[in-house]
Design a protein around this motif. Structure first.
Motif, short mmCIF file in Angstrom:
data_model
loop_
_atom_site.label_atom_id
_atom_site.label_comp_id
_atom_site.label_asym_id
_atom_site.label_seq_id
_atom_site.Cartn_x
_atom_site.Cartn_y
_atom_site.Cartn_z
N ILE A 177 -2.70 4.38 -2.57
CA ILE A 177 -2.01 5.45 -3.54
C ILE A 177 -2.65 5.31 -4.78
CG2 ILE A 177 0.18 5.43 -4.85
CD1 ILE A 177 1.57 4.54 -2.23
N VAL A 178 -3.12 4.15 -5.41
CA VAL A 178 -3.49 4.22 -6.84
C VAL A 178 -5.05 4.83 -6.69
CG1 VAL A 178 -4.71 2.80 -8.47
CG2 VAL A 178 -2.54 1.94 -7.44
N GLY A 179 -5.64 4.61 -5.60
CA GLY A 179 -6.82 5.42 -5.57
C GLY A 179 -6.83 6.86 -5.56
N LEU A 236 -1.03 -5.09 4.97
CA LEU A 236 -0.91 -3.29 5.03
C LEU A 236 -0.31 -3.07 3.57
CD1 LEU A 236 -0.50 -0.85 6.46
CD2 LEU A 236 1.60 -1.86 7.40
N LYS A 237 0.56 -4.02 3.13
CA LYS A 237 1.24 -3.37 1.71
C LYS A 237 0.26 -3.27 0.54
CE LYS A 237 4.60 -4.98 -1.54
NZ LYS A 237 5.44 -5.90 -2.12
N THR A 238 -0.85 -4.17 0.74
CA THR A 238 -1.82 -4.10 -0.16
C THR A 238 -2.80 -2.93 0.06
OG1 THR A 238 -1.97 -6.56 -0.38
CG2 THR A 238 -3.90 -5.28 -1.10
N ARG A 239 -3.02 -2.65 1.21
CA ARG A 239 -3.92 -1.51 1.62
C ARG A 239 -3.22 -0.01 1.06
NH1 ARG A 239 -8.09 -1.50 5.20
NH2 ARG A 239 -7.48 0.65 5.99
N VAL A 240 -1.91 -0.15 1.55
CA VAL A 240 -1.10 1.05 1.03
C VAL A 240 -1.11 1.25 -0.53
CG1 VAL A 240 1.05 2.08 0.94
CG2 VAL A 240 0.21 1.11 3.04
N ILE A 241 -1.00 0.35 -1.22
CA ILE A 241 -0.88 0.39 -2.79
C ILE A 241 -2.01 0.69 -3.39
CG2 ILE A 241 -0.70 -1.06 -4.89
CD1 ILE A 241 1.65 -2.82 -3.33
N THR A 242 -3.31 -0.02 -2.72
CA THR A 242 -4.54 0.39 -3.40
C THR A 242 -4.87 1.87 -3.07
OG1 THR A 242 -5.40 -2.05 -2.64
CG2 THR A 242 -6.93 0.05 -3.08
N LEU A 282 -11.89 -3.16 -3.94
CA LEU A 282 -10.62 -2.37 -3.53
C LEU A 282 -9.71 -3.21 -2.66
CD1 LEU A 282 -12.50 1.10 -2.97
CD2 LEU A 282 -11.17 0.51 -4.96
N PRO A 283 -8.89 -4.00 -3.12
CA PRO A 283 -8.20 -4.97 -2.47
C PRO A 283 -7.63 -4.28 -0.97
CG PRO A 283 -7.43 -5.19 -4.72
CD PRO A 283 -8.45 -3.77 -4.70
N GLY A 284 -7.70 -4.90 0.15
CA GLY A 284 -7.38 -4.51 1.16
C GLY A 284 -8.31 -3.40 1.99
N HIS A 285 -9.14 -2.93 1.14
CA HIS A 285 -9.94 -1.83 1.72
C HIS A 285 -11.53 -2.37 1.62
CE1 HIS A 285 -7.16 1.71 1.81
NE2 HIS A 285 -6.62 0.95 1.15
N GLY A 286 -12.07 -3.36 1.02
CA GLY A 286 -13.21 -3.97 0.82
C GLY A 286 -13.86 -3.46 -0.46
#
Length: 271
Positions: free
Chosen positions: A10-12, A2-8, A245-249
């Motif tokens: 936000i950056v995106g 979840l943390k990885t998905r959120v960071i990715t 995209l880490p956590g998103h595929g």
């Protein structure tokens, strides 16, 4: 995860805001790069299905078309696509391999799927294109306004569908492809798109009927794009189309809805 998905995410979002706001070569170059990566992801998925696509023409064709779009040569880009498909027809006619048509057909499908959607994102951001649009009101910087309308409606489709499905979802639409997709979720996403389009039209000062119409179009096209890519992955036996995209595929995982919604939005604005 979840943390990885959120960071990715936000950056995106930060990159998207910067690129869309600045536009020009930065935005177009980013979309072109994502197109090449998306094409590669499609090739890899097809390879897992034992379908060898024509690498020889694939990458050069994608690069050539996106290069024309980068230069603003839209007519040249369209001409290149038409000539490409005609040449592929000629190639098949004189090819001695009996299974060549399968590879060409899948290649054309993947090329159209990835390039047309991304090309629409470039055209929608270009202010000069709106000179040929039959809009009742064209605001200053129309590319930014209408592109954000498309993006917000697409995100609303996914968000409202998720919560509506969690609260009321009972009737499965296509359980073989996506077990969590329900009719109630689809209806919730569709209504959410229209409401988002309407609200955005009032806030941005664009024509209300454009906000509602684009919201309705995205409400149908976005989930179809999601289901299309889900079936591609299921048939290919993969969880994600890529790992960019880490956590998103991959690119196709994140842009699947837009690849259907963007061309439809562009056609609506043109006619």
């Amino acid at each position: 995860m979840l943390k990885t998905r959120v960071i990715t995410a936000i950056v995106g979002i930060c990159i998207a805001i910067g690129a869309i706001t600045y536009g020009g070569l930065l935005y177009n170059g980013l979309v072109a790069l994502l197109t090449i990566v998306g094409w590669r992801e499609f090739l890899v998925m097809m390879k897992r299905r034992k379908i060898e696509l024509p690498y020889v023409w694939g990458y050069p064709a994608v690069i050539m078309v996106m290069g024309c779009l980068l230069a603003g040569a839209y007519t040249t880009a369209l001409t290149a696509v038409v000539v490409l498909y005609l040449l592929l027809g000629v190639y098949y006619t004189f090819s001695a391999r009996s299974n060549e048509l399968t590879a060409i057909a899948y290649g054309c499908l993947g090329f159209t799927y990835t390039v047309s959607g991304m090309a629409a994102l470039i055209l929608l951001r270009d202010h000069t294109v709106y000179e040929v649009f039959r809009l009742s009101f064209i605001p200053t910087s129309p590319g930014v306004y209408y592109l954000w309308l498309l993006l917000l409606c697409t995100w609303a489709s996914d968000t409202f569908a998720y919560f509506a499905g969690r609260l009321w979802g009972k009737r499965k639409i296509v359980p073989r492809i996506s077990p969590n997709k329900t009719l109630e979720g689809f209806i919730g996403g569709f209504i959410g798109c229209i409401c988002t389009g309407l609200l955005y039209a009032f806030i941005a000062g664009i024509a209300v009927h454009d906000g509602i119409a684009i919201g309705a179009l995205v409400g149908v096209a976005a989930p179809l794009g999601d289901l299309f890519e889900s079936k591609l992955k299921r048939d290919s036996g993969v969880k994600d189309s890529g790992v960019l995209l880490p956590g998103h595929g991959g690119v196709l995982d994140r842009f699947d809805s837009l690849l259907f919604a963007a061309p439809l939005t562009l056609v609506y604005l043109l006619v």
